[in-house]
Write a protein that holds these residues in place. Structure first.
Motif, PDB file in Angstrom:
ATOM      1  N   TYR A 184     -28.016  -8.275 -23.285  1.00 16.75           N
ATOM      2  CA  TYR A 184     -27.266  -7.628 -24.627  1.00 16.75           C
ATOM      3  C   TYR A 184     -27.043  -6.073 -24.405  1.00 16.75           C
ATOM      4  CZ  TYR A 184     -27.475 -12.512 -26.454  1.00 16.75           C
ATOM      5  OH  TYR A 184     -27.273 -13.738 -26.493  1.00 16.75           O
ATOM      6  N   ASN A 185     -26.059  -5.551 -24.902  1.00 21.27           N
ATOM      7  CA  ASN A 185     -25.979  -4.009 -24.776  1.00 21.27           C
ATOM      8  C   ASN A 185     -25.163  -3.681 -26.112  1.00 21.27           C
ATOM      9  OD1 ASN A 185     -22.924  -4.309 -23.731  1.00 21.27           O
ATOM     10  ND2 ASN A 185     -23.952  -5.247 -22.305  1.00 21.27           N
TER      11      ASN A 185
ATOM     12  N   SER B 181     -27.607  -9.112 -31.468  1.00 19.45           N
ATOM     13  CA  SER B 181     -27.921  -7.583 -31.029  1.00 19.45           C
ATOM     14  C   SER B 181     -27.827  -6.518 -32.079  1.00 19.45           C
ATOM     15  CB  SER B 181     -26.886  -7.318 -29.916  1.00 19.45           C
ATOM     16  OG  SER B 181     -25.464  -7.408 -30.301  1.00 19.45           O
ATOM     17  N   LYS B 182     -27.359  -6.845 -33.494  1.00 16.10           N
ATOM     18  CA  LYS B 182     -27.138  -5.879 -34.401  1.00 16.10           C
ATOM     19  C   LYS B 182     -28.468  -5.191 -34.711  1.00 16.10           C
ATOM     20  CE  LYS B 182     -26.833  -8.925 -38.437  1.00 16.10           C
ATOM     21  NZ  LYS B 182     -26.122  -9.363 -39.434  1.00 16.10           N
ATOM     22  N   GLN B 183     -29.973  -6.152 -34.423  1.00 15.44           N
ATOM     23  CA  GLN B 183     -30.779  -5.344 -34.910  1.00 15.44           C
ATOM     24  C   GLN B 183     -31.323  -4.339 -34.231  1.00 15.44           C
ATOM     25  OE1 GLN B 183     -34.095  -8.413 -33.699  1.00 15.44           O
ATOM     26  NE2 GLN B 183     -32.221  -9.460 -32.698  1.00 15.44           N
ATOM     27  N   PHE B 184     -30.726  -4.020 -33.049  1.00 14.57           N
ATOM     28  CA  PHE B 184     -31.072  -3.005 -32.026  1.00 14.57           C
ATOM     29  C   PHE B 184     -30.201  -1.694 -32.325  1.00 14.57           C
ATOM     30  CE2 PHE B 184     -32.637  -6.831 -30.146  1.00 14.57           C
ATOM     31  CZ  PHE B 184     -33.769  -6.338 -29.888  1.00 14.57           C
ATOM     32  N   VAL B 185     -28.836  -1.961 -32.829  1.00 14.21           N
ATOM     33  CA  VAL B 185     -27.698  -0.803 -33.167  1.00 14.21           C
ATOM     34  C   VAL B 185     -27.603  -0.349 -34.211  1.00 14.21           C
ATOM     35  CG1 VAL B 185     -26.955  -1.594 -30.706  1.00 14.21           C
ATOM     36  CG2 VAL B 185     -25.944  -2.585 -32.929  1.00 14.21           C
TER      37      VAL B 185
ATOM     38  N   GLY C 282     -33.377 -13.333 -24.106  1.00 15.53           N
ATOM     39  CA  GLY C 282     -32.960 -12.203 -23.188  1.00 15.53           C
ATOM     40  C   GLY C 282     -33.595 -10.900 -23.555  1.00 15.53           C
ATOM     41  N   ILE C 283     -32.764  -9.977 -23.090  1.00 14.45           N
ATOM     42  CA  ILE C 283     -33.225  -8.523 -23.091  1.00 14.45           C
ATOM     43  C   ILE C 283     -31.900  -7.859 -23.851  1.00 14.45           C
ATOM     44  CG2 ILE C 283     -34.781  -8.521 -21.273  1.00 14.45           C
ATOM     45  CD1 ILE C 283     -32.933  -7.218 -19.692  1.00 14.45           C
ATOM     46  N   PHE C 284     -32.286  -6.673 -24.700  1.00 15.75           N
ATOM     47  CA  PHE C 284     -31.410  -5.540 -25.028  1.00 15.75           C
ATOM     48  C   PHE C 284     -31.511  -4.369 -24.120  1.00 15.75           C
ATOM     49  CE2 PHE C 284     -29.876  -2.063 -27.343  1.00 15.75           C
ATOM     50  CZ  PHE C 284     -28.778  -2.859 -27.954  1.00 15.75           C
ATOM     51  N   VAL C 285     -30.478  -3.464 -23.697  1.00 15.53           N
ATOM     52  CA  VAL C 285     -30.586  -2.520 -22.814  1.00 15.53           C
ATOM     53  C   VAL C 285     -29.491  -1.079 -23.516  1.00 15.53           C
ATOM     54  CG1 VAL C 285     -30.107  -1.560 -20.404  1.00 15.53           C
ATOM     55  CG2 VAL C 285     -30.903  -4.003 -20.747  1.00 15.53           C
TER      56      VAL C 285
END
Length: 317
Positions: A246-247, A313-317, A205-208
Motif C-alpha cells: 500500500y502507498n 491505508s488511511k491510518q498511515f496518511v 502487507g506493508i505500507f511504503v
C-alpha cells in the motif's frame, strides 16, 4: 512542433508518455512539462529498440534520467502491448531487458500489467553508497540517522535506502524528509543521491512512503515498492511470494522469490490513462505550451478501487 502526449499513472505516480525517436532535449522537455503541470513526476519516452519490442527512457521532473521506473514501465507495457497487439513483450531499459505482460484486472475498469524488476544488487558500489569499509548494508541501523531504524541499501537498479519504521513515523514524515533531502544534496554517503523509503508492516502487507530522487515525496515509486517488499521478506515481516504493498497512491502486488543468490521480482498494478494532451514544443522552452487536454474516463474506476482499500491505508496518511 506539436506533440501528442498521453497523461498516465501507475499508483498515482503520474507522467506524460509519448512515442519518439531519440532526441537531445528530453530533459528540457521534462522540466518544461513539469513546470506547466505540477501534478506530474516526469515523462516516459517510448523509443525504437533493436533488441526488444521497445525502449523506455524516464526523465524526472528536474530533468534527471532514471535507470528504471516500475510504475511508468506498466504504462509503457500497456502502450506497447496494445500497439503491437500482444499480451506479453520485452522492454529495453537503461540497464536491463525486462519482461512485461497484461494481467487480470485489479478491479473493474482498471488495465493491469505485471513487469519484471531487475537487476538486483546489494553491493554498495552499485548504488553507489559509501559508509566506512562496508560492502553491503542490510537491516542495520545507521547510528547518525537513528539507532532504532534498521536500514537496507539495494539497487533494483535504481538506488534505494529502505528503513522499517513504526506507524507514527508514517503519519509525520518530517524525519524521512530531513534525511532524504540531505542524502539527495551534497553529502558524503550518496554521490548520486538515493530514493529513501520508510516501510511499516500491516496486517495484510506493508505500507511504503517514498521520497524519490529527482522528484521528492511521490504517491508511489514502483522500484521502491518492489525493493521494500524484498527487504520486508528478508526481515521476515511478510512471507515470500505475493506481497500487498500500500502507498499514498493506492496499492500494488509485488511478487518476491529468492533461492540462494537468485532473486526474482515482479510488480503488478494499474496502468491508467488520464488524458490526451496536445503540446506545442518550441525551440524556446519558455514559449512551449499545452494547447488542449481531453480527459478520459479511466480515473473514475481507479478512484473506486482506491476507495475500496482506503480504510486499510488511511491510518498511515
Amino acid at each position: 512542433m506539436e506533440m501528442t502526449l498521453t497523461k498516465v499513472h501507475g499508483s498515482m505516480n503520474t507522467f506524460y508518455m509519448f512515442e519518439s525517436d531519440e532526441r537531445e532535449d528530453f530533459a528540457q522537455l521534462a522540466i518544461r512539462l513539469s513546470a506547466l503541470d505540477p501534478d506530474i513526476d516526469g515523462i516516459l519516452v517510448i523509443l525504437p529498440s533493436a533488441v526488444a519490442h521497445a525502449k523506455m527512457r524516464v526523465f524526472n521532473n528536474d530533468g534527471s534520467e532514471a535507470s528504471m521506473c516500475g510504475n511508468g514501465l506498466r504504462c509503457v507495457a500497456r502502450y506497447v502491448c496494445e500497439r503491437d497487439r500482444v499480451q506479453e513483450a520485452v522492454i529495453e531499459t537503461l540497464k536491463a531487458l525486462l519482461r512485461v505482460k497484461k494481467e487480470e484486472t485489479l478491479n473493474e475498469g482498471i488495465e493491469t500489467y505485471a513487469v519484471e524488476i531487475a537487476p538486483v544488487s546489494f553491493s554498495l558500489s552499485s548504488l553507489p553508497m559509501k559508509y566506512g569499509d562496508n560492502s553491503e548494508w542490510i537491516h542495520q541501523a545507521l547510528p547518525f540517522v537513528s539507532e532504532k531504524i534498521p536500514f537496507s541499501a539495494v539497487a533494483v537498479p535504481n538506488p534505494h535506502l529502505i528503513g522499517i519504521v513504526p506507524q507514527e513515523m508514517q503519519k509525520d514524515p518530517s524525519h524521512q524528509q530531513k534525511w532524504a533531502q540531505y542524502f539527495n544534496g551534497e553529502n558524503e554517503y550518496f554521490s548520486d543521491g538515493v530514493n529513501v523509503s520508510y516501510v511499516t508492516p500491516m496486517e495484510n502487507g506493508i505500507f511504503v512512503r517514498t521520497y524519490e530522487r529527482g522528484v521528492g515525496f511521490t504517491n508511489a515509486c514502483g522500484t521502491a515498492m518492489t525493493a521494500s517488499a524484498l527487504v520486508s521478506c528478508m526481515a521476515e515481516l511478510v512471507p515470500y511470494g505475493d506481497v500487498a504493498v500500500y502507498n499514498p497512491g493506492g496499492m500494488v502486488k509485488c511478487s518476491v522469490s529468492k533461492q540462494g543468490d537468485d532473486i526474482q521480482l515482479q510488480l503488478t498494478g494499474n496502468a491508467t490513462y488520464l488524458s490526451v494532451v496536445k503540446f506545442d514544443w518550441s525551440n524556446n522552452a519558455e514559449e512551449s505550451s499545452i494547447l488542449s487536454s481531453e480527459s478520459l474516463e479511466e480515473q473514475a474506476f481507479y478512484e473506486k478501487f482506491v476507495g475500496n482499500i482506503s480504510n486499510l491505508s488511511k491510518q498511515f496518511v
